[in-house]
Scaffold this motif. Structure first.
Motif, short mmCIF file in Angstrom:
data_model
loop_
_atom_site.label_atom_id
_atom_site.label_comp_id
_atom_site.label_asym_id
_atom_site.label_seq_id
_atom_site.Cartn_x
_atom_site.Cartn_y
_atom_site.Cartn_z
N UNK A 1 15.04 15.57 2.76
CA UNK A 1 15.24 16.32 1.52
C UNK A 1 16.53 17.13 1.61
N UNK A 2 17.47 16.83 0.71
CA UNK A 2 18.71 17.59 0.65
C UNK A 2 18.45 18.92 -0.04
N UNK A 3 19.33 19.87 0.16
CA UNK A 3 19.12 21.22 -0.34
C UNK A 3 19.12 21.27 -1.86
N UNK A 4 19.93 20.45 -2.53
CA UNK A 4 19.91 20.47 -3.99
C UNK A 4 18.57 19.98 -4.53
N UNK A 5 17.96 19.00 -3.86
CA UNK A 5 16.63 18.54 -4.25
C UNK A 5 15.59 19.64 -4.00
N UNK A 6 15.73 20.32 -2.87
CA UNK A 6 14.84 21.44 -2.56
C UNK A 6 14.90 22.50 -3.66
N UNK A 7 16.10 22.89 -4.03
CA UNK A 7 16.29 23.94 -5.02
C UNK A 7 15.75 23.52 -6.39
N UNK A 8 15.97 22.26 -6.76
CA UNK A 8 15.47 21.76 -8.04
C UNK A 8 13.94 21.84 -8.09
N UNK A 9 13.28 21.42 -7.02
CA UNK A 9 11.82 21.44 -6.98
C UNK A 9 11.27 22.86 -6.89
N UNK A 10 12.01 23.76 -6.25
CA UNK A 10 11.58 25.16 -6.20
C UNK A 10 11.59 25.76 -7.60
N UNK A 11 12.58 25.40 -8.41
CA UNK A 11 12.63 25.89 -9.80
C UNK A 11 11.39 25.42 -10.56
N UNK A 12 10.99 24.17 -10.35
CA UNK A 12 9.79 23.65 -11.03
C UNK A 12 8.53 24.37 -10.56
N UNK A 13 8.44 24.64 -9.26
CA UNK A 13 7.28 25.35 -8.73
C UNK A 13 7.23 26.78 -9.26
N UNK B 1 15.16 13.76 -7.37
CA UNK B 1 15.05 14.83 -6.39
C UNK B 1 13.72 14.71 -5.63
N UNK B 2 13.57 13.65 -4.84
CA UNK B 2 12.31 13.46 -4.12
C UNK B 2 12.17 14.44 -2.96
#
Length: 509
Positions: free
Chosen positions: A399-411, A392-393
């Motif tokens: 940046x695809x939306x699923x990658x965005x959402x994954x990184x938002x969860x980490x943040x 999920x770079x």
């Protein structure tokens, strides 16, 4: 509550909301662009980013609430924040990812049914995990000082004097208490979030200032208007030359039709096809050179003032990073006789508060905590761990939306740990605050994580990892920018088909 501070917080909040939307537009893939495409996912992304920095602004409000004795119920406010954050991480983000990744060719009802089933599995897993951990590990063993006072009778027979003295003894005991479910969930999120805080925050503390400083060092060489015009003329001449070559090949093709000998016609036809192939390769290479030239022009047309501003801002941010390093070292890591070596930034905030400059102390406190959140976001964008986070770079316009959402969860997970970290490293300043009592006493002494907090494991790990990342970036400072490297690689890939083409026509002539 300080009205001025409240206005500042609202203004900063609106600015950060704009930044969130800007980041979404900047990194979003073109196929996900537009207001209507993946609208629900975009709302969840903005909501997640908003919740991440909202905690930092709440810290400043909590401190101001204590300073001014405003009587605002911060406990309810914090509970609302963490319930919203928990729902976002465990429900909104997963369900958005599941629906986004579902097969668009299937019927809408079918996609919703599959999404809800997958979300049900997530909810069962989260529910069982929280139930078991809360049942067995929800006790907090809080240390308290127990003072015992005894009286002793002393008799001096020679002077007929009787006296009594008080003997005071103290020892540390631990009181066991069960925290509330919401407090335990916040602690659980905090514990998990510390791993992402260390990973991304450590990278960001080094990368954020050094990237800006090195951007000035790697700034592109400006192509003068004379050089640009010469290159354009050179490309134009080569285009004319290729047109002449193409005309020659057309003439040769016409002559070939009048050739009576079959063997001669076949031989010349093969040579003609070879020349056509070389001409096509040379034209493709010329187009590649033109694209490289456009890239060089785009780089040279960038405003040089931007790089100067980056240099100045980079040095300012480097000062803030060094202050963070010094504060963690002096207040957390170096302990003398059971006390920190130096309160450092705590002293600055407390002194400002004691001199009736409470708004400045709150401002600087918010500045340092927001900066650390900025570092976490920066680290999330520049650091990729192979085989795990490389799936999920975060790349600009890619940046695809699923990658965005994954990184938002980490943040979001990192932001919870960041809030706890801020209350620990600024414990003298945040004393008596609601979040300080919640994180600094209850969560700090939870059975499942007290060993890590009491031994300062996370703080030492963040400090060490950040210094290692700074050393790595300094070593890699000699490398060229990605754009310059791409240009050089494309230039090296050129094979010189034009030279071979010229040799063919020279032989012909």
């Amino acid at each position: 509550m300080d009205i001025f501070l409240l206005i500042v917080v609202i203004i900063v909040g609106l600015l950060l909301l704009y930044v969130n939307i800007y980041l979404l537009a900047l990194y979003c893939h073109p196929e996900d662009g537009g207001f209507g495409a993946s609208l629900i996912c975009k709302i969840v992304v903005v909501l997640g980013l908003t919740l991440s920095w909202c905690q930092t602004l709440m810290l400043t409000l909590d401190v101001s609430n204590i300073q001014n004795n405003a009587g605002f119920n911060m406990e309810i406010a914090w509970m609302i924040i963490y319930v919203s954050l928990f729902v976002t991480i465990t429900v909104l983000i997963p369900i958005s990812i599941f629906f986004y990744e579902s097969d668009e060719d299937k019927a809408l009802c079918n996609r919703i049914a599959i999404t809800m089933f997958e979300q049900l599995i997530v909810c069962i897993f989260v529910g069982v995990t929280i139930f078991l951990t809360y049942y067995y590990l929800s006790n907090a063993k809080i240390p308290v000082s127990v003072i015992t006072v005894d009286s002793a009778l002393f008799v001096d027979s020679s002077l007929d004097i009787v006296s009594t003295e008080l003997i005071q003894t103290s020892n540390i005991q631990r009181i066991s208490m069960q925290v509330t479910v919401i407090t335990f969930i916040a602690g659980l999120l905090c514990f998990v979030g510390y791993f992402t805080l260390i990973l991304y925050g450590g990278v960001g503390l080094a990368a954020l200032p050094l990237d800006m400083i090195f951007a000035f060092k790697r700034r592109p060489v400006v192509i003068s208007s004379v050089q640009a015009q010469q290159k354009k003329n050179q490309l134009g001449q080569r285009v004319k030359q290729f047109i002449e070559y193409a005309q020659i090949l057309k003439d040769e093709e016409k002559e070939l039709k009048f050739n009576s000998s079959w063997f001669s016609k076949r031989s010349k036809s093969a040579k003609l096809e070879s020349k056509y192939a070389k001409l096509c390769e040379a034209v493709d290479e010329l187009e590649e050179e033109n694209e490289i030239f456009k890239m060089e022009l785009d780089m040279s047309t960038s405003n040089p003032i931007i790089y100067v501003l980056k240099l100045v801002l980079g040095f300012l941010l480097l000062i803030v990073t060094i202050c963070w390093w010094m504060h963690i070292l002096l207040y957390i890591i170096i302990i003398q006789n059971g006390k920190p070596a130096n309160p450092f930034l705590n002293t600055l905030f407390i002194q400002l508060e004691s001199h009736d400059l409470g708004f400045l102390s709150v401002f600087f406190y918010g500045l340092f905590t927001l900066y650390l959140l900025w570092c976490v976001t920066k680290g999330n964008m520049v650091f990729k761990l192979p085989w795990i986070f490389s799936f999920h770079p975060m790349k600009i316009n890619e940046t695809w939306m699923n990658s965005f959402l994954f990184n938002i969860a980490l943040i979001l997970l990192s932001s919870v740990a960041l809030t706890h970290f801020s209350t620990i490293v600024f414990s003298q300043y945040t004393r008596f605050t609601t979040i300080g009592l919640m994180f600094g006493i209850q969560i700090k002494h939870l059975v499942m994580m007290s060993w890590a907090f009491e031994n300062r494991v996370f703080e030492i790990a963040l400090f060490s990892w950040s210094l290692l990342c700074a050393l790595y970036f300094l070593i890699m400072s000699c490398r060229k920018s990605d754009e310059m490297k791409q240009i050089e690689d494309r230039k090296k890939a050129l094979k010189g088909f034009e030279t071979e083409l010229q040799e063919l026509f020279i032989k012909k002539s």
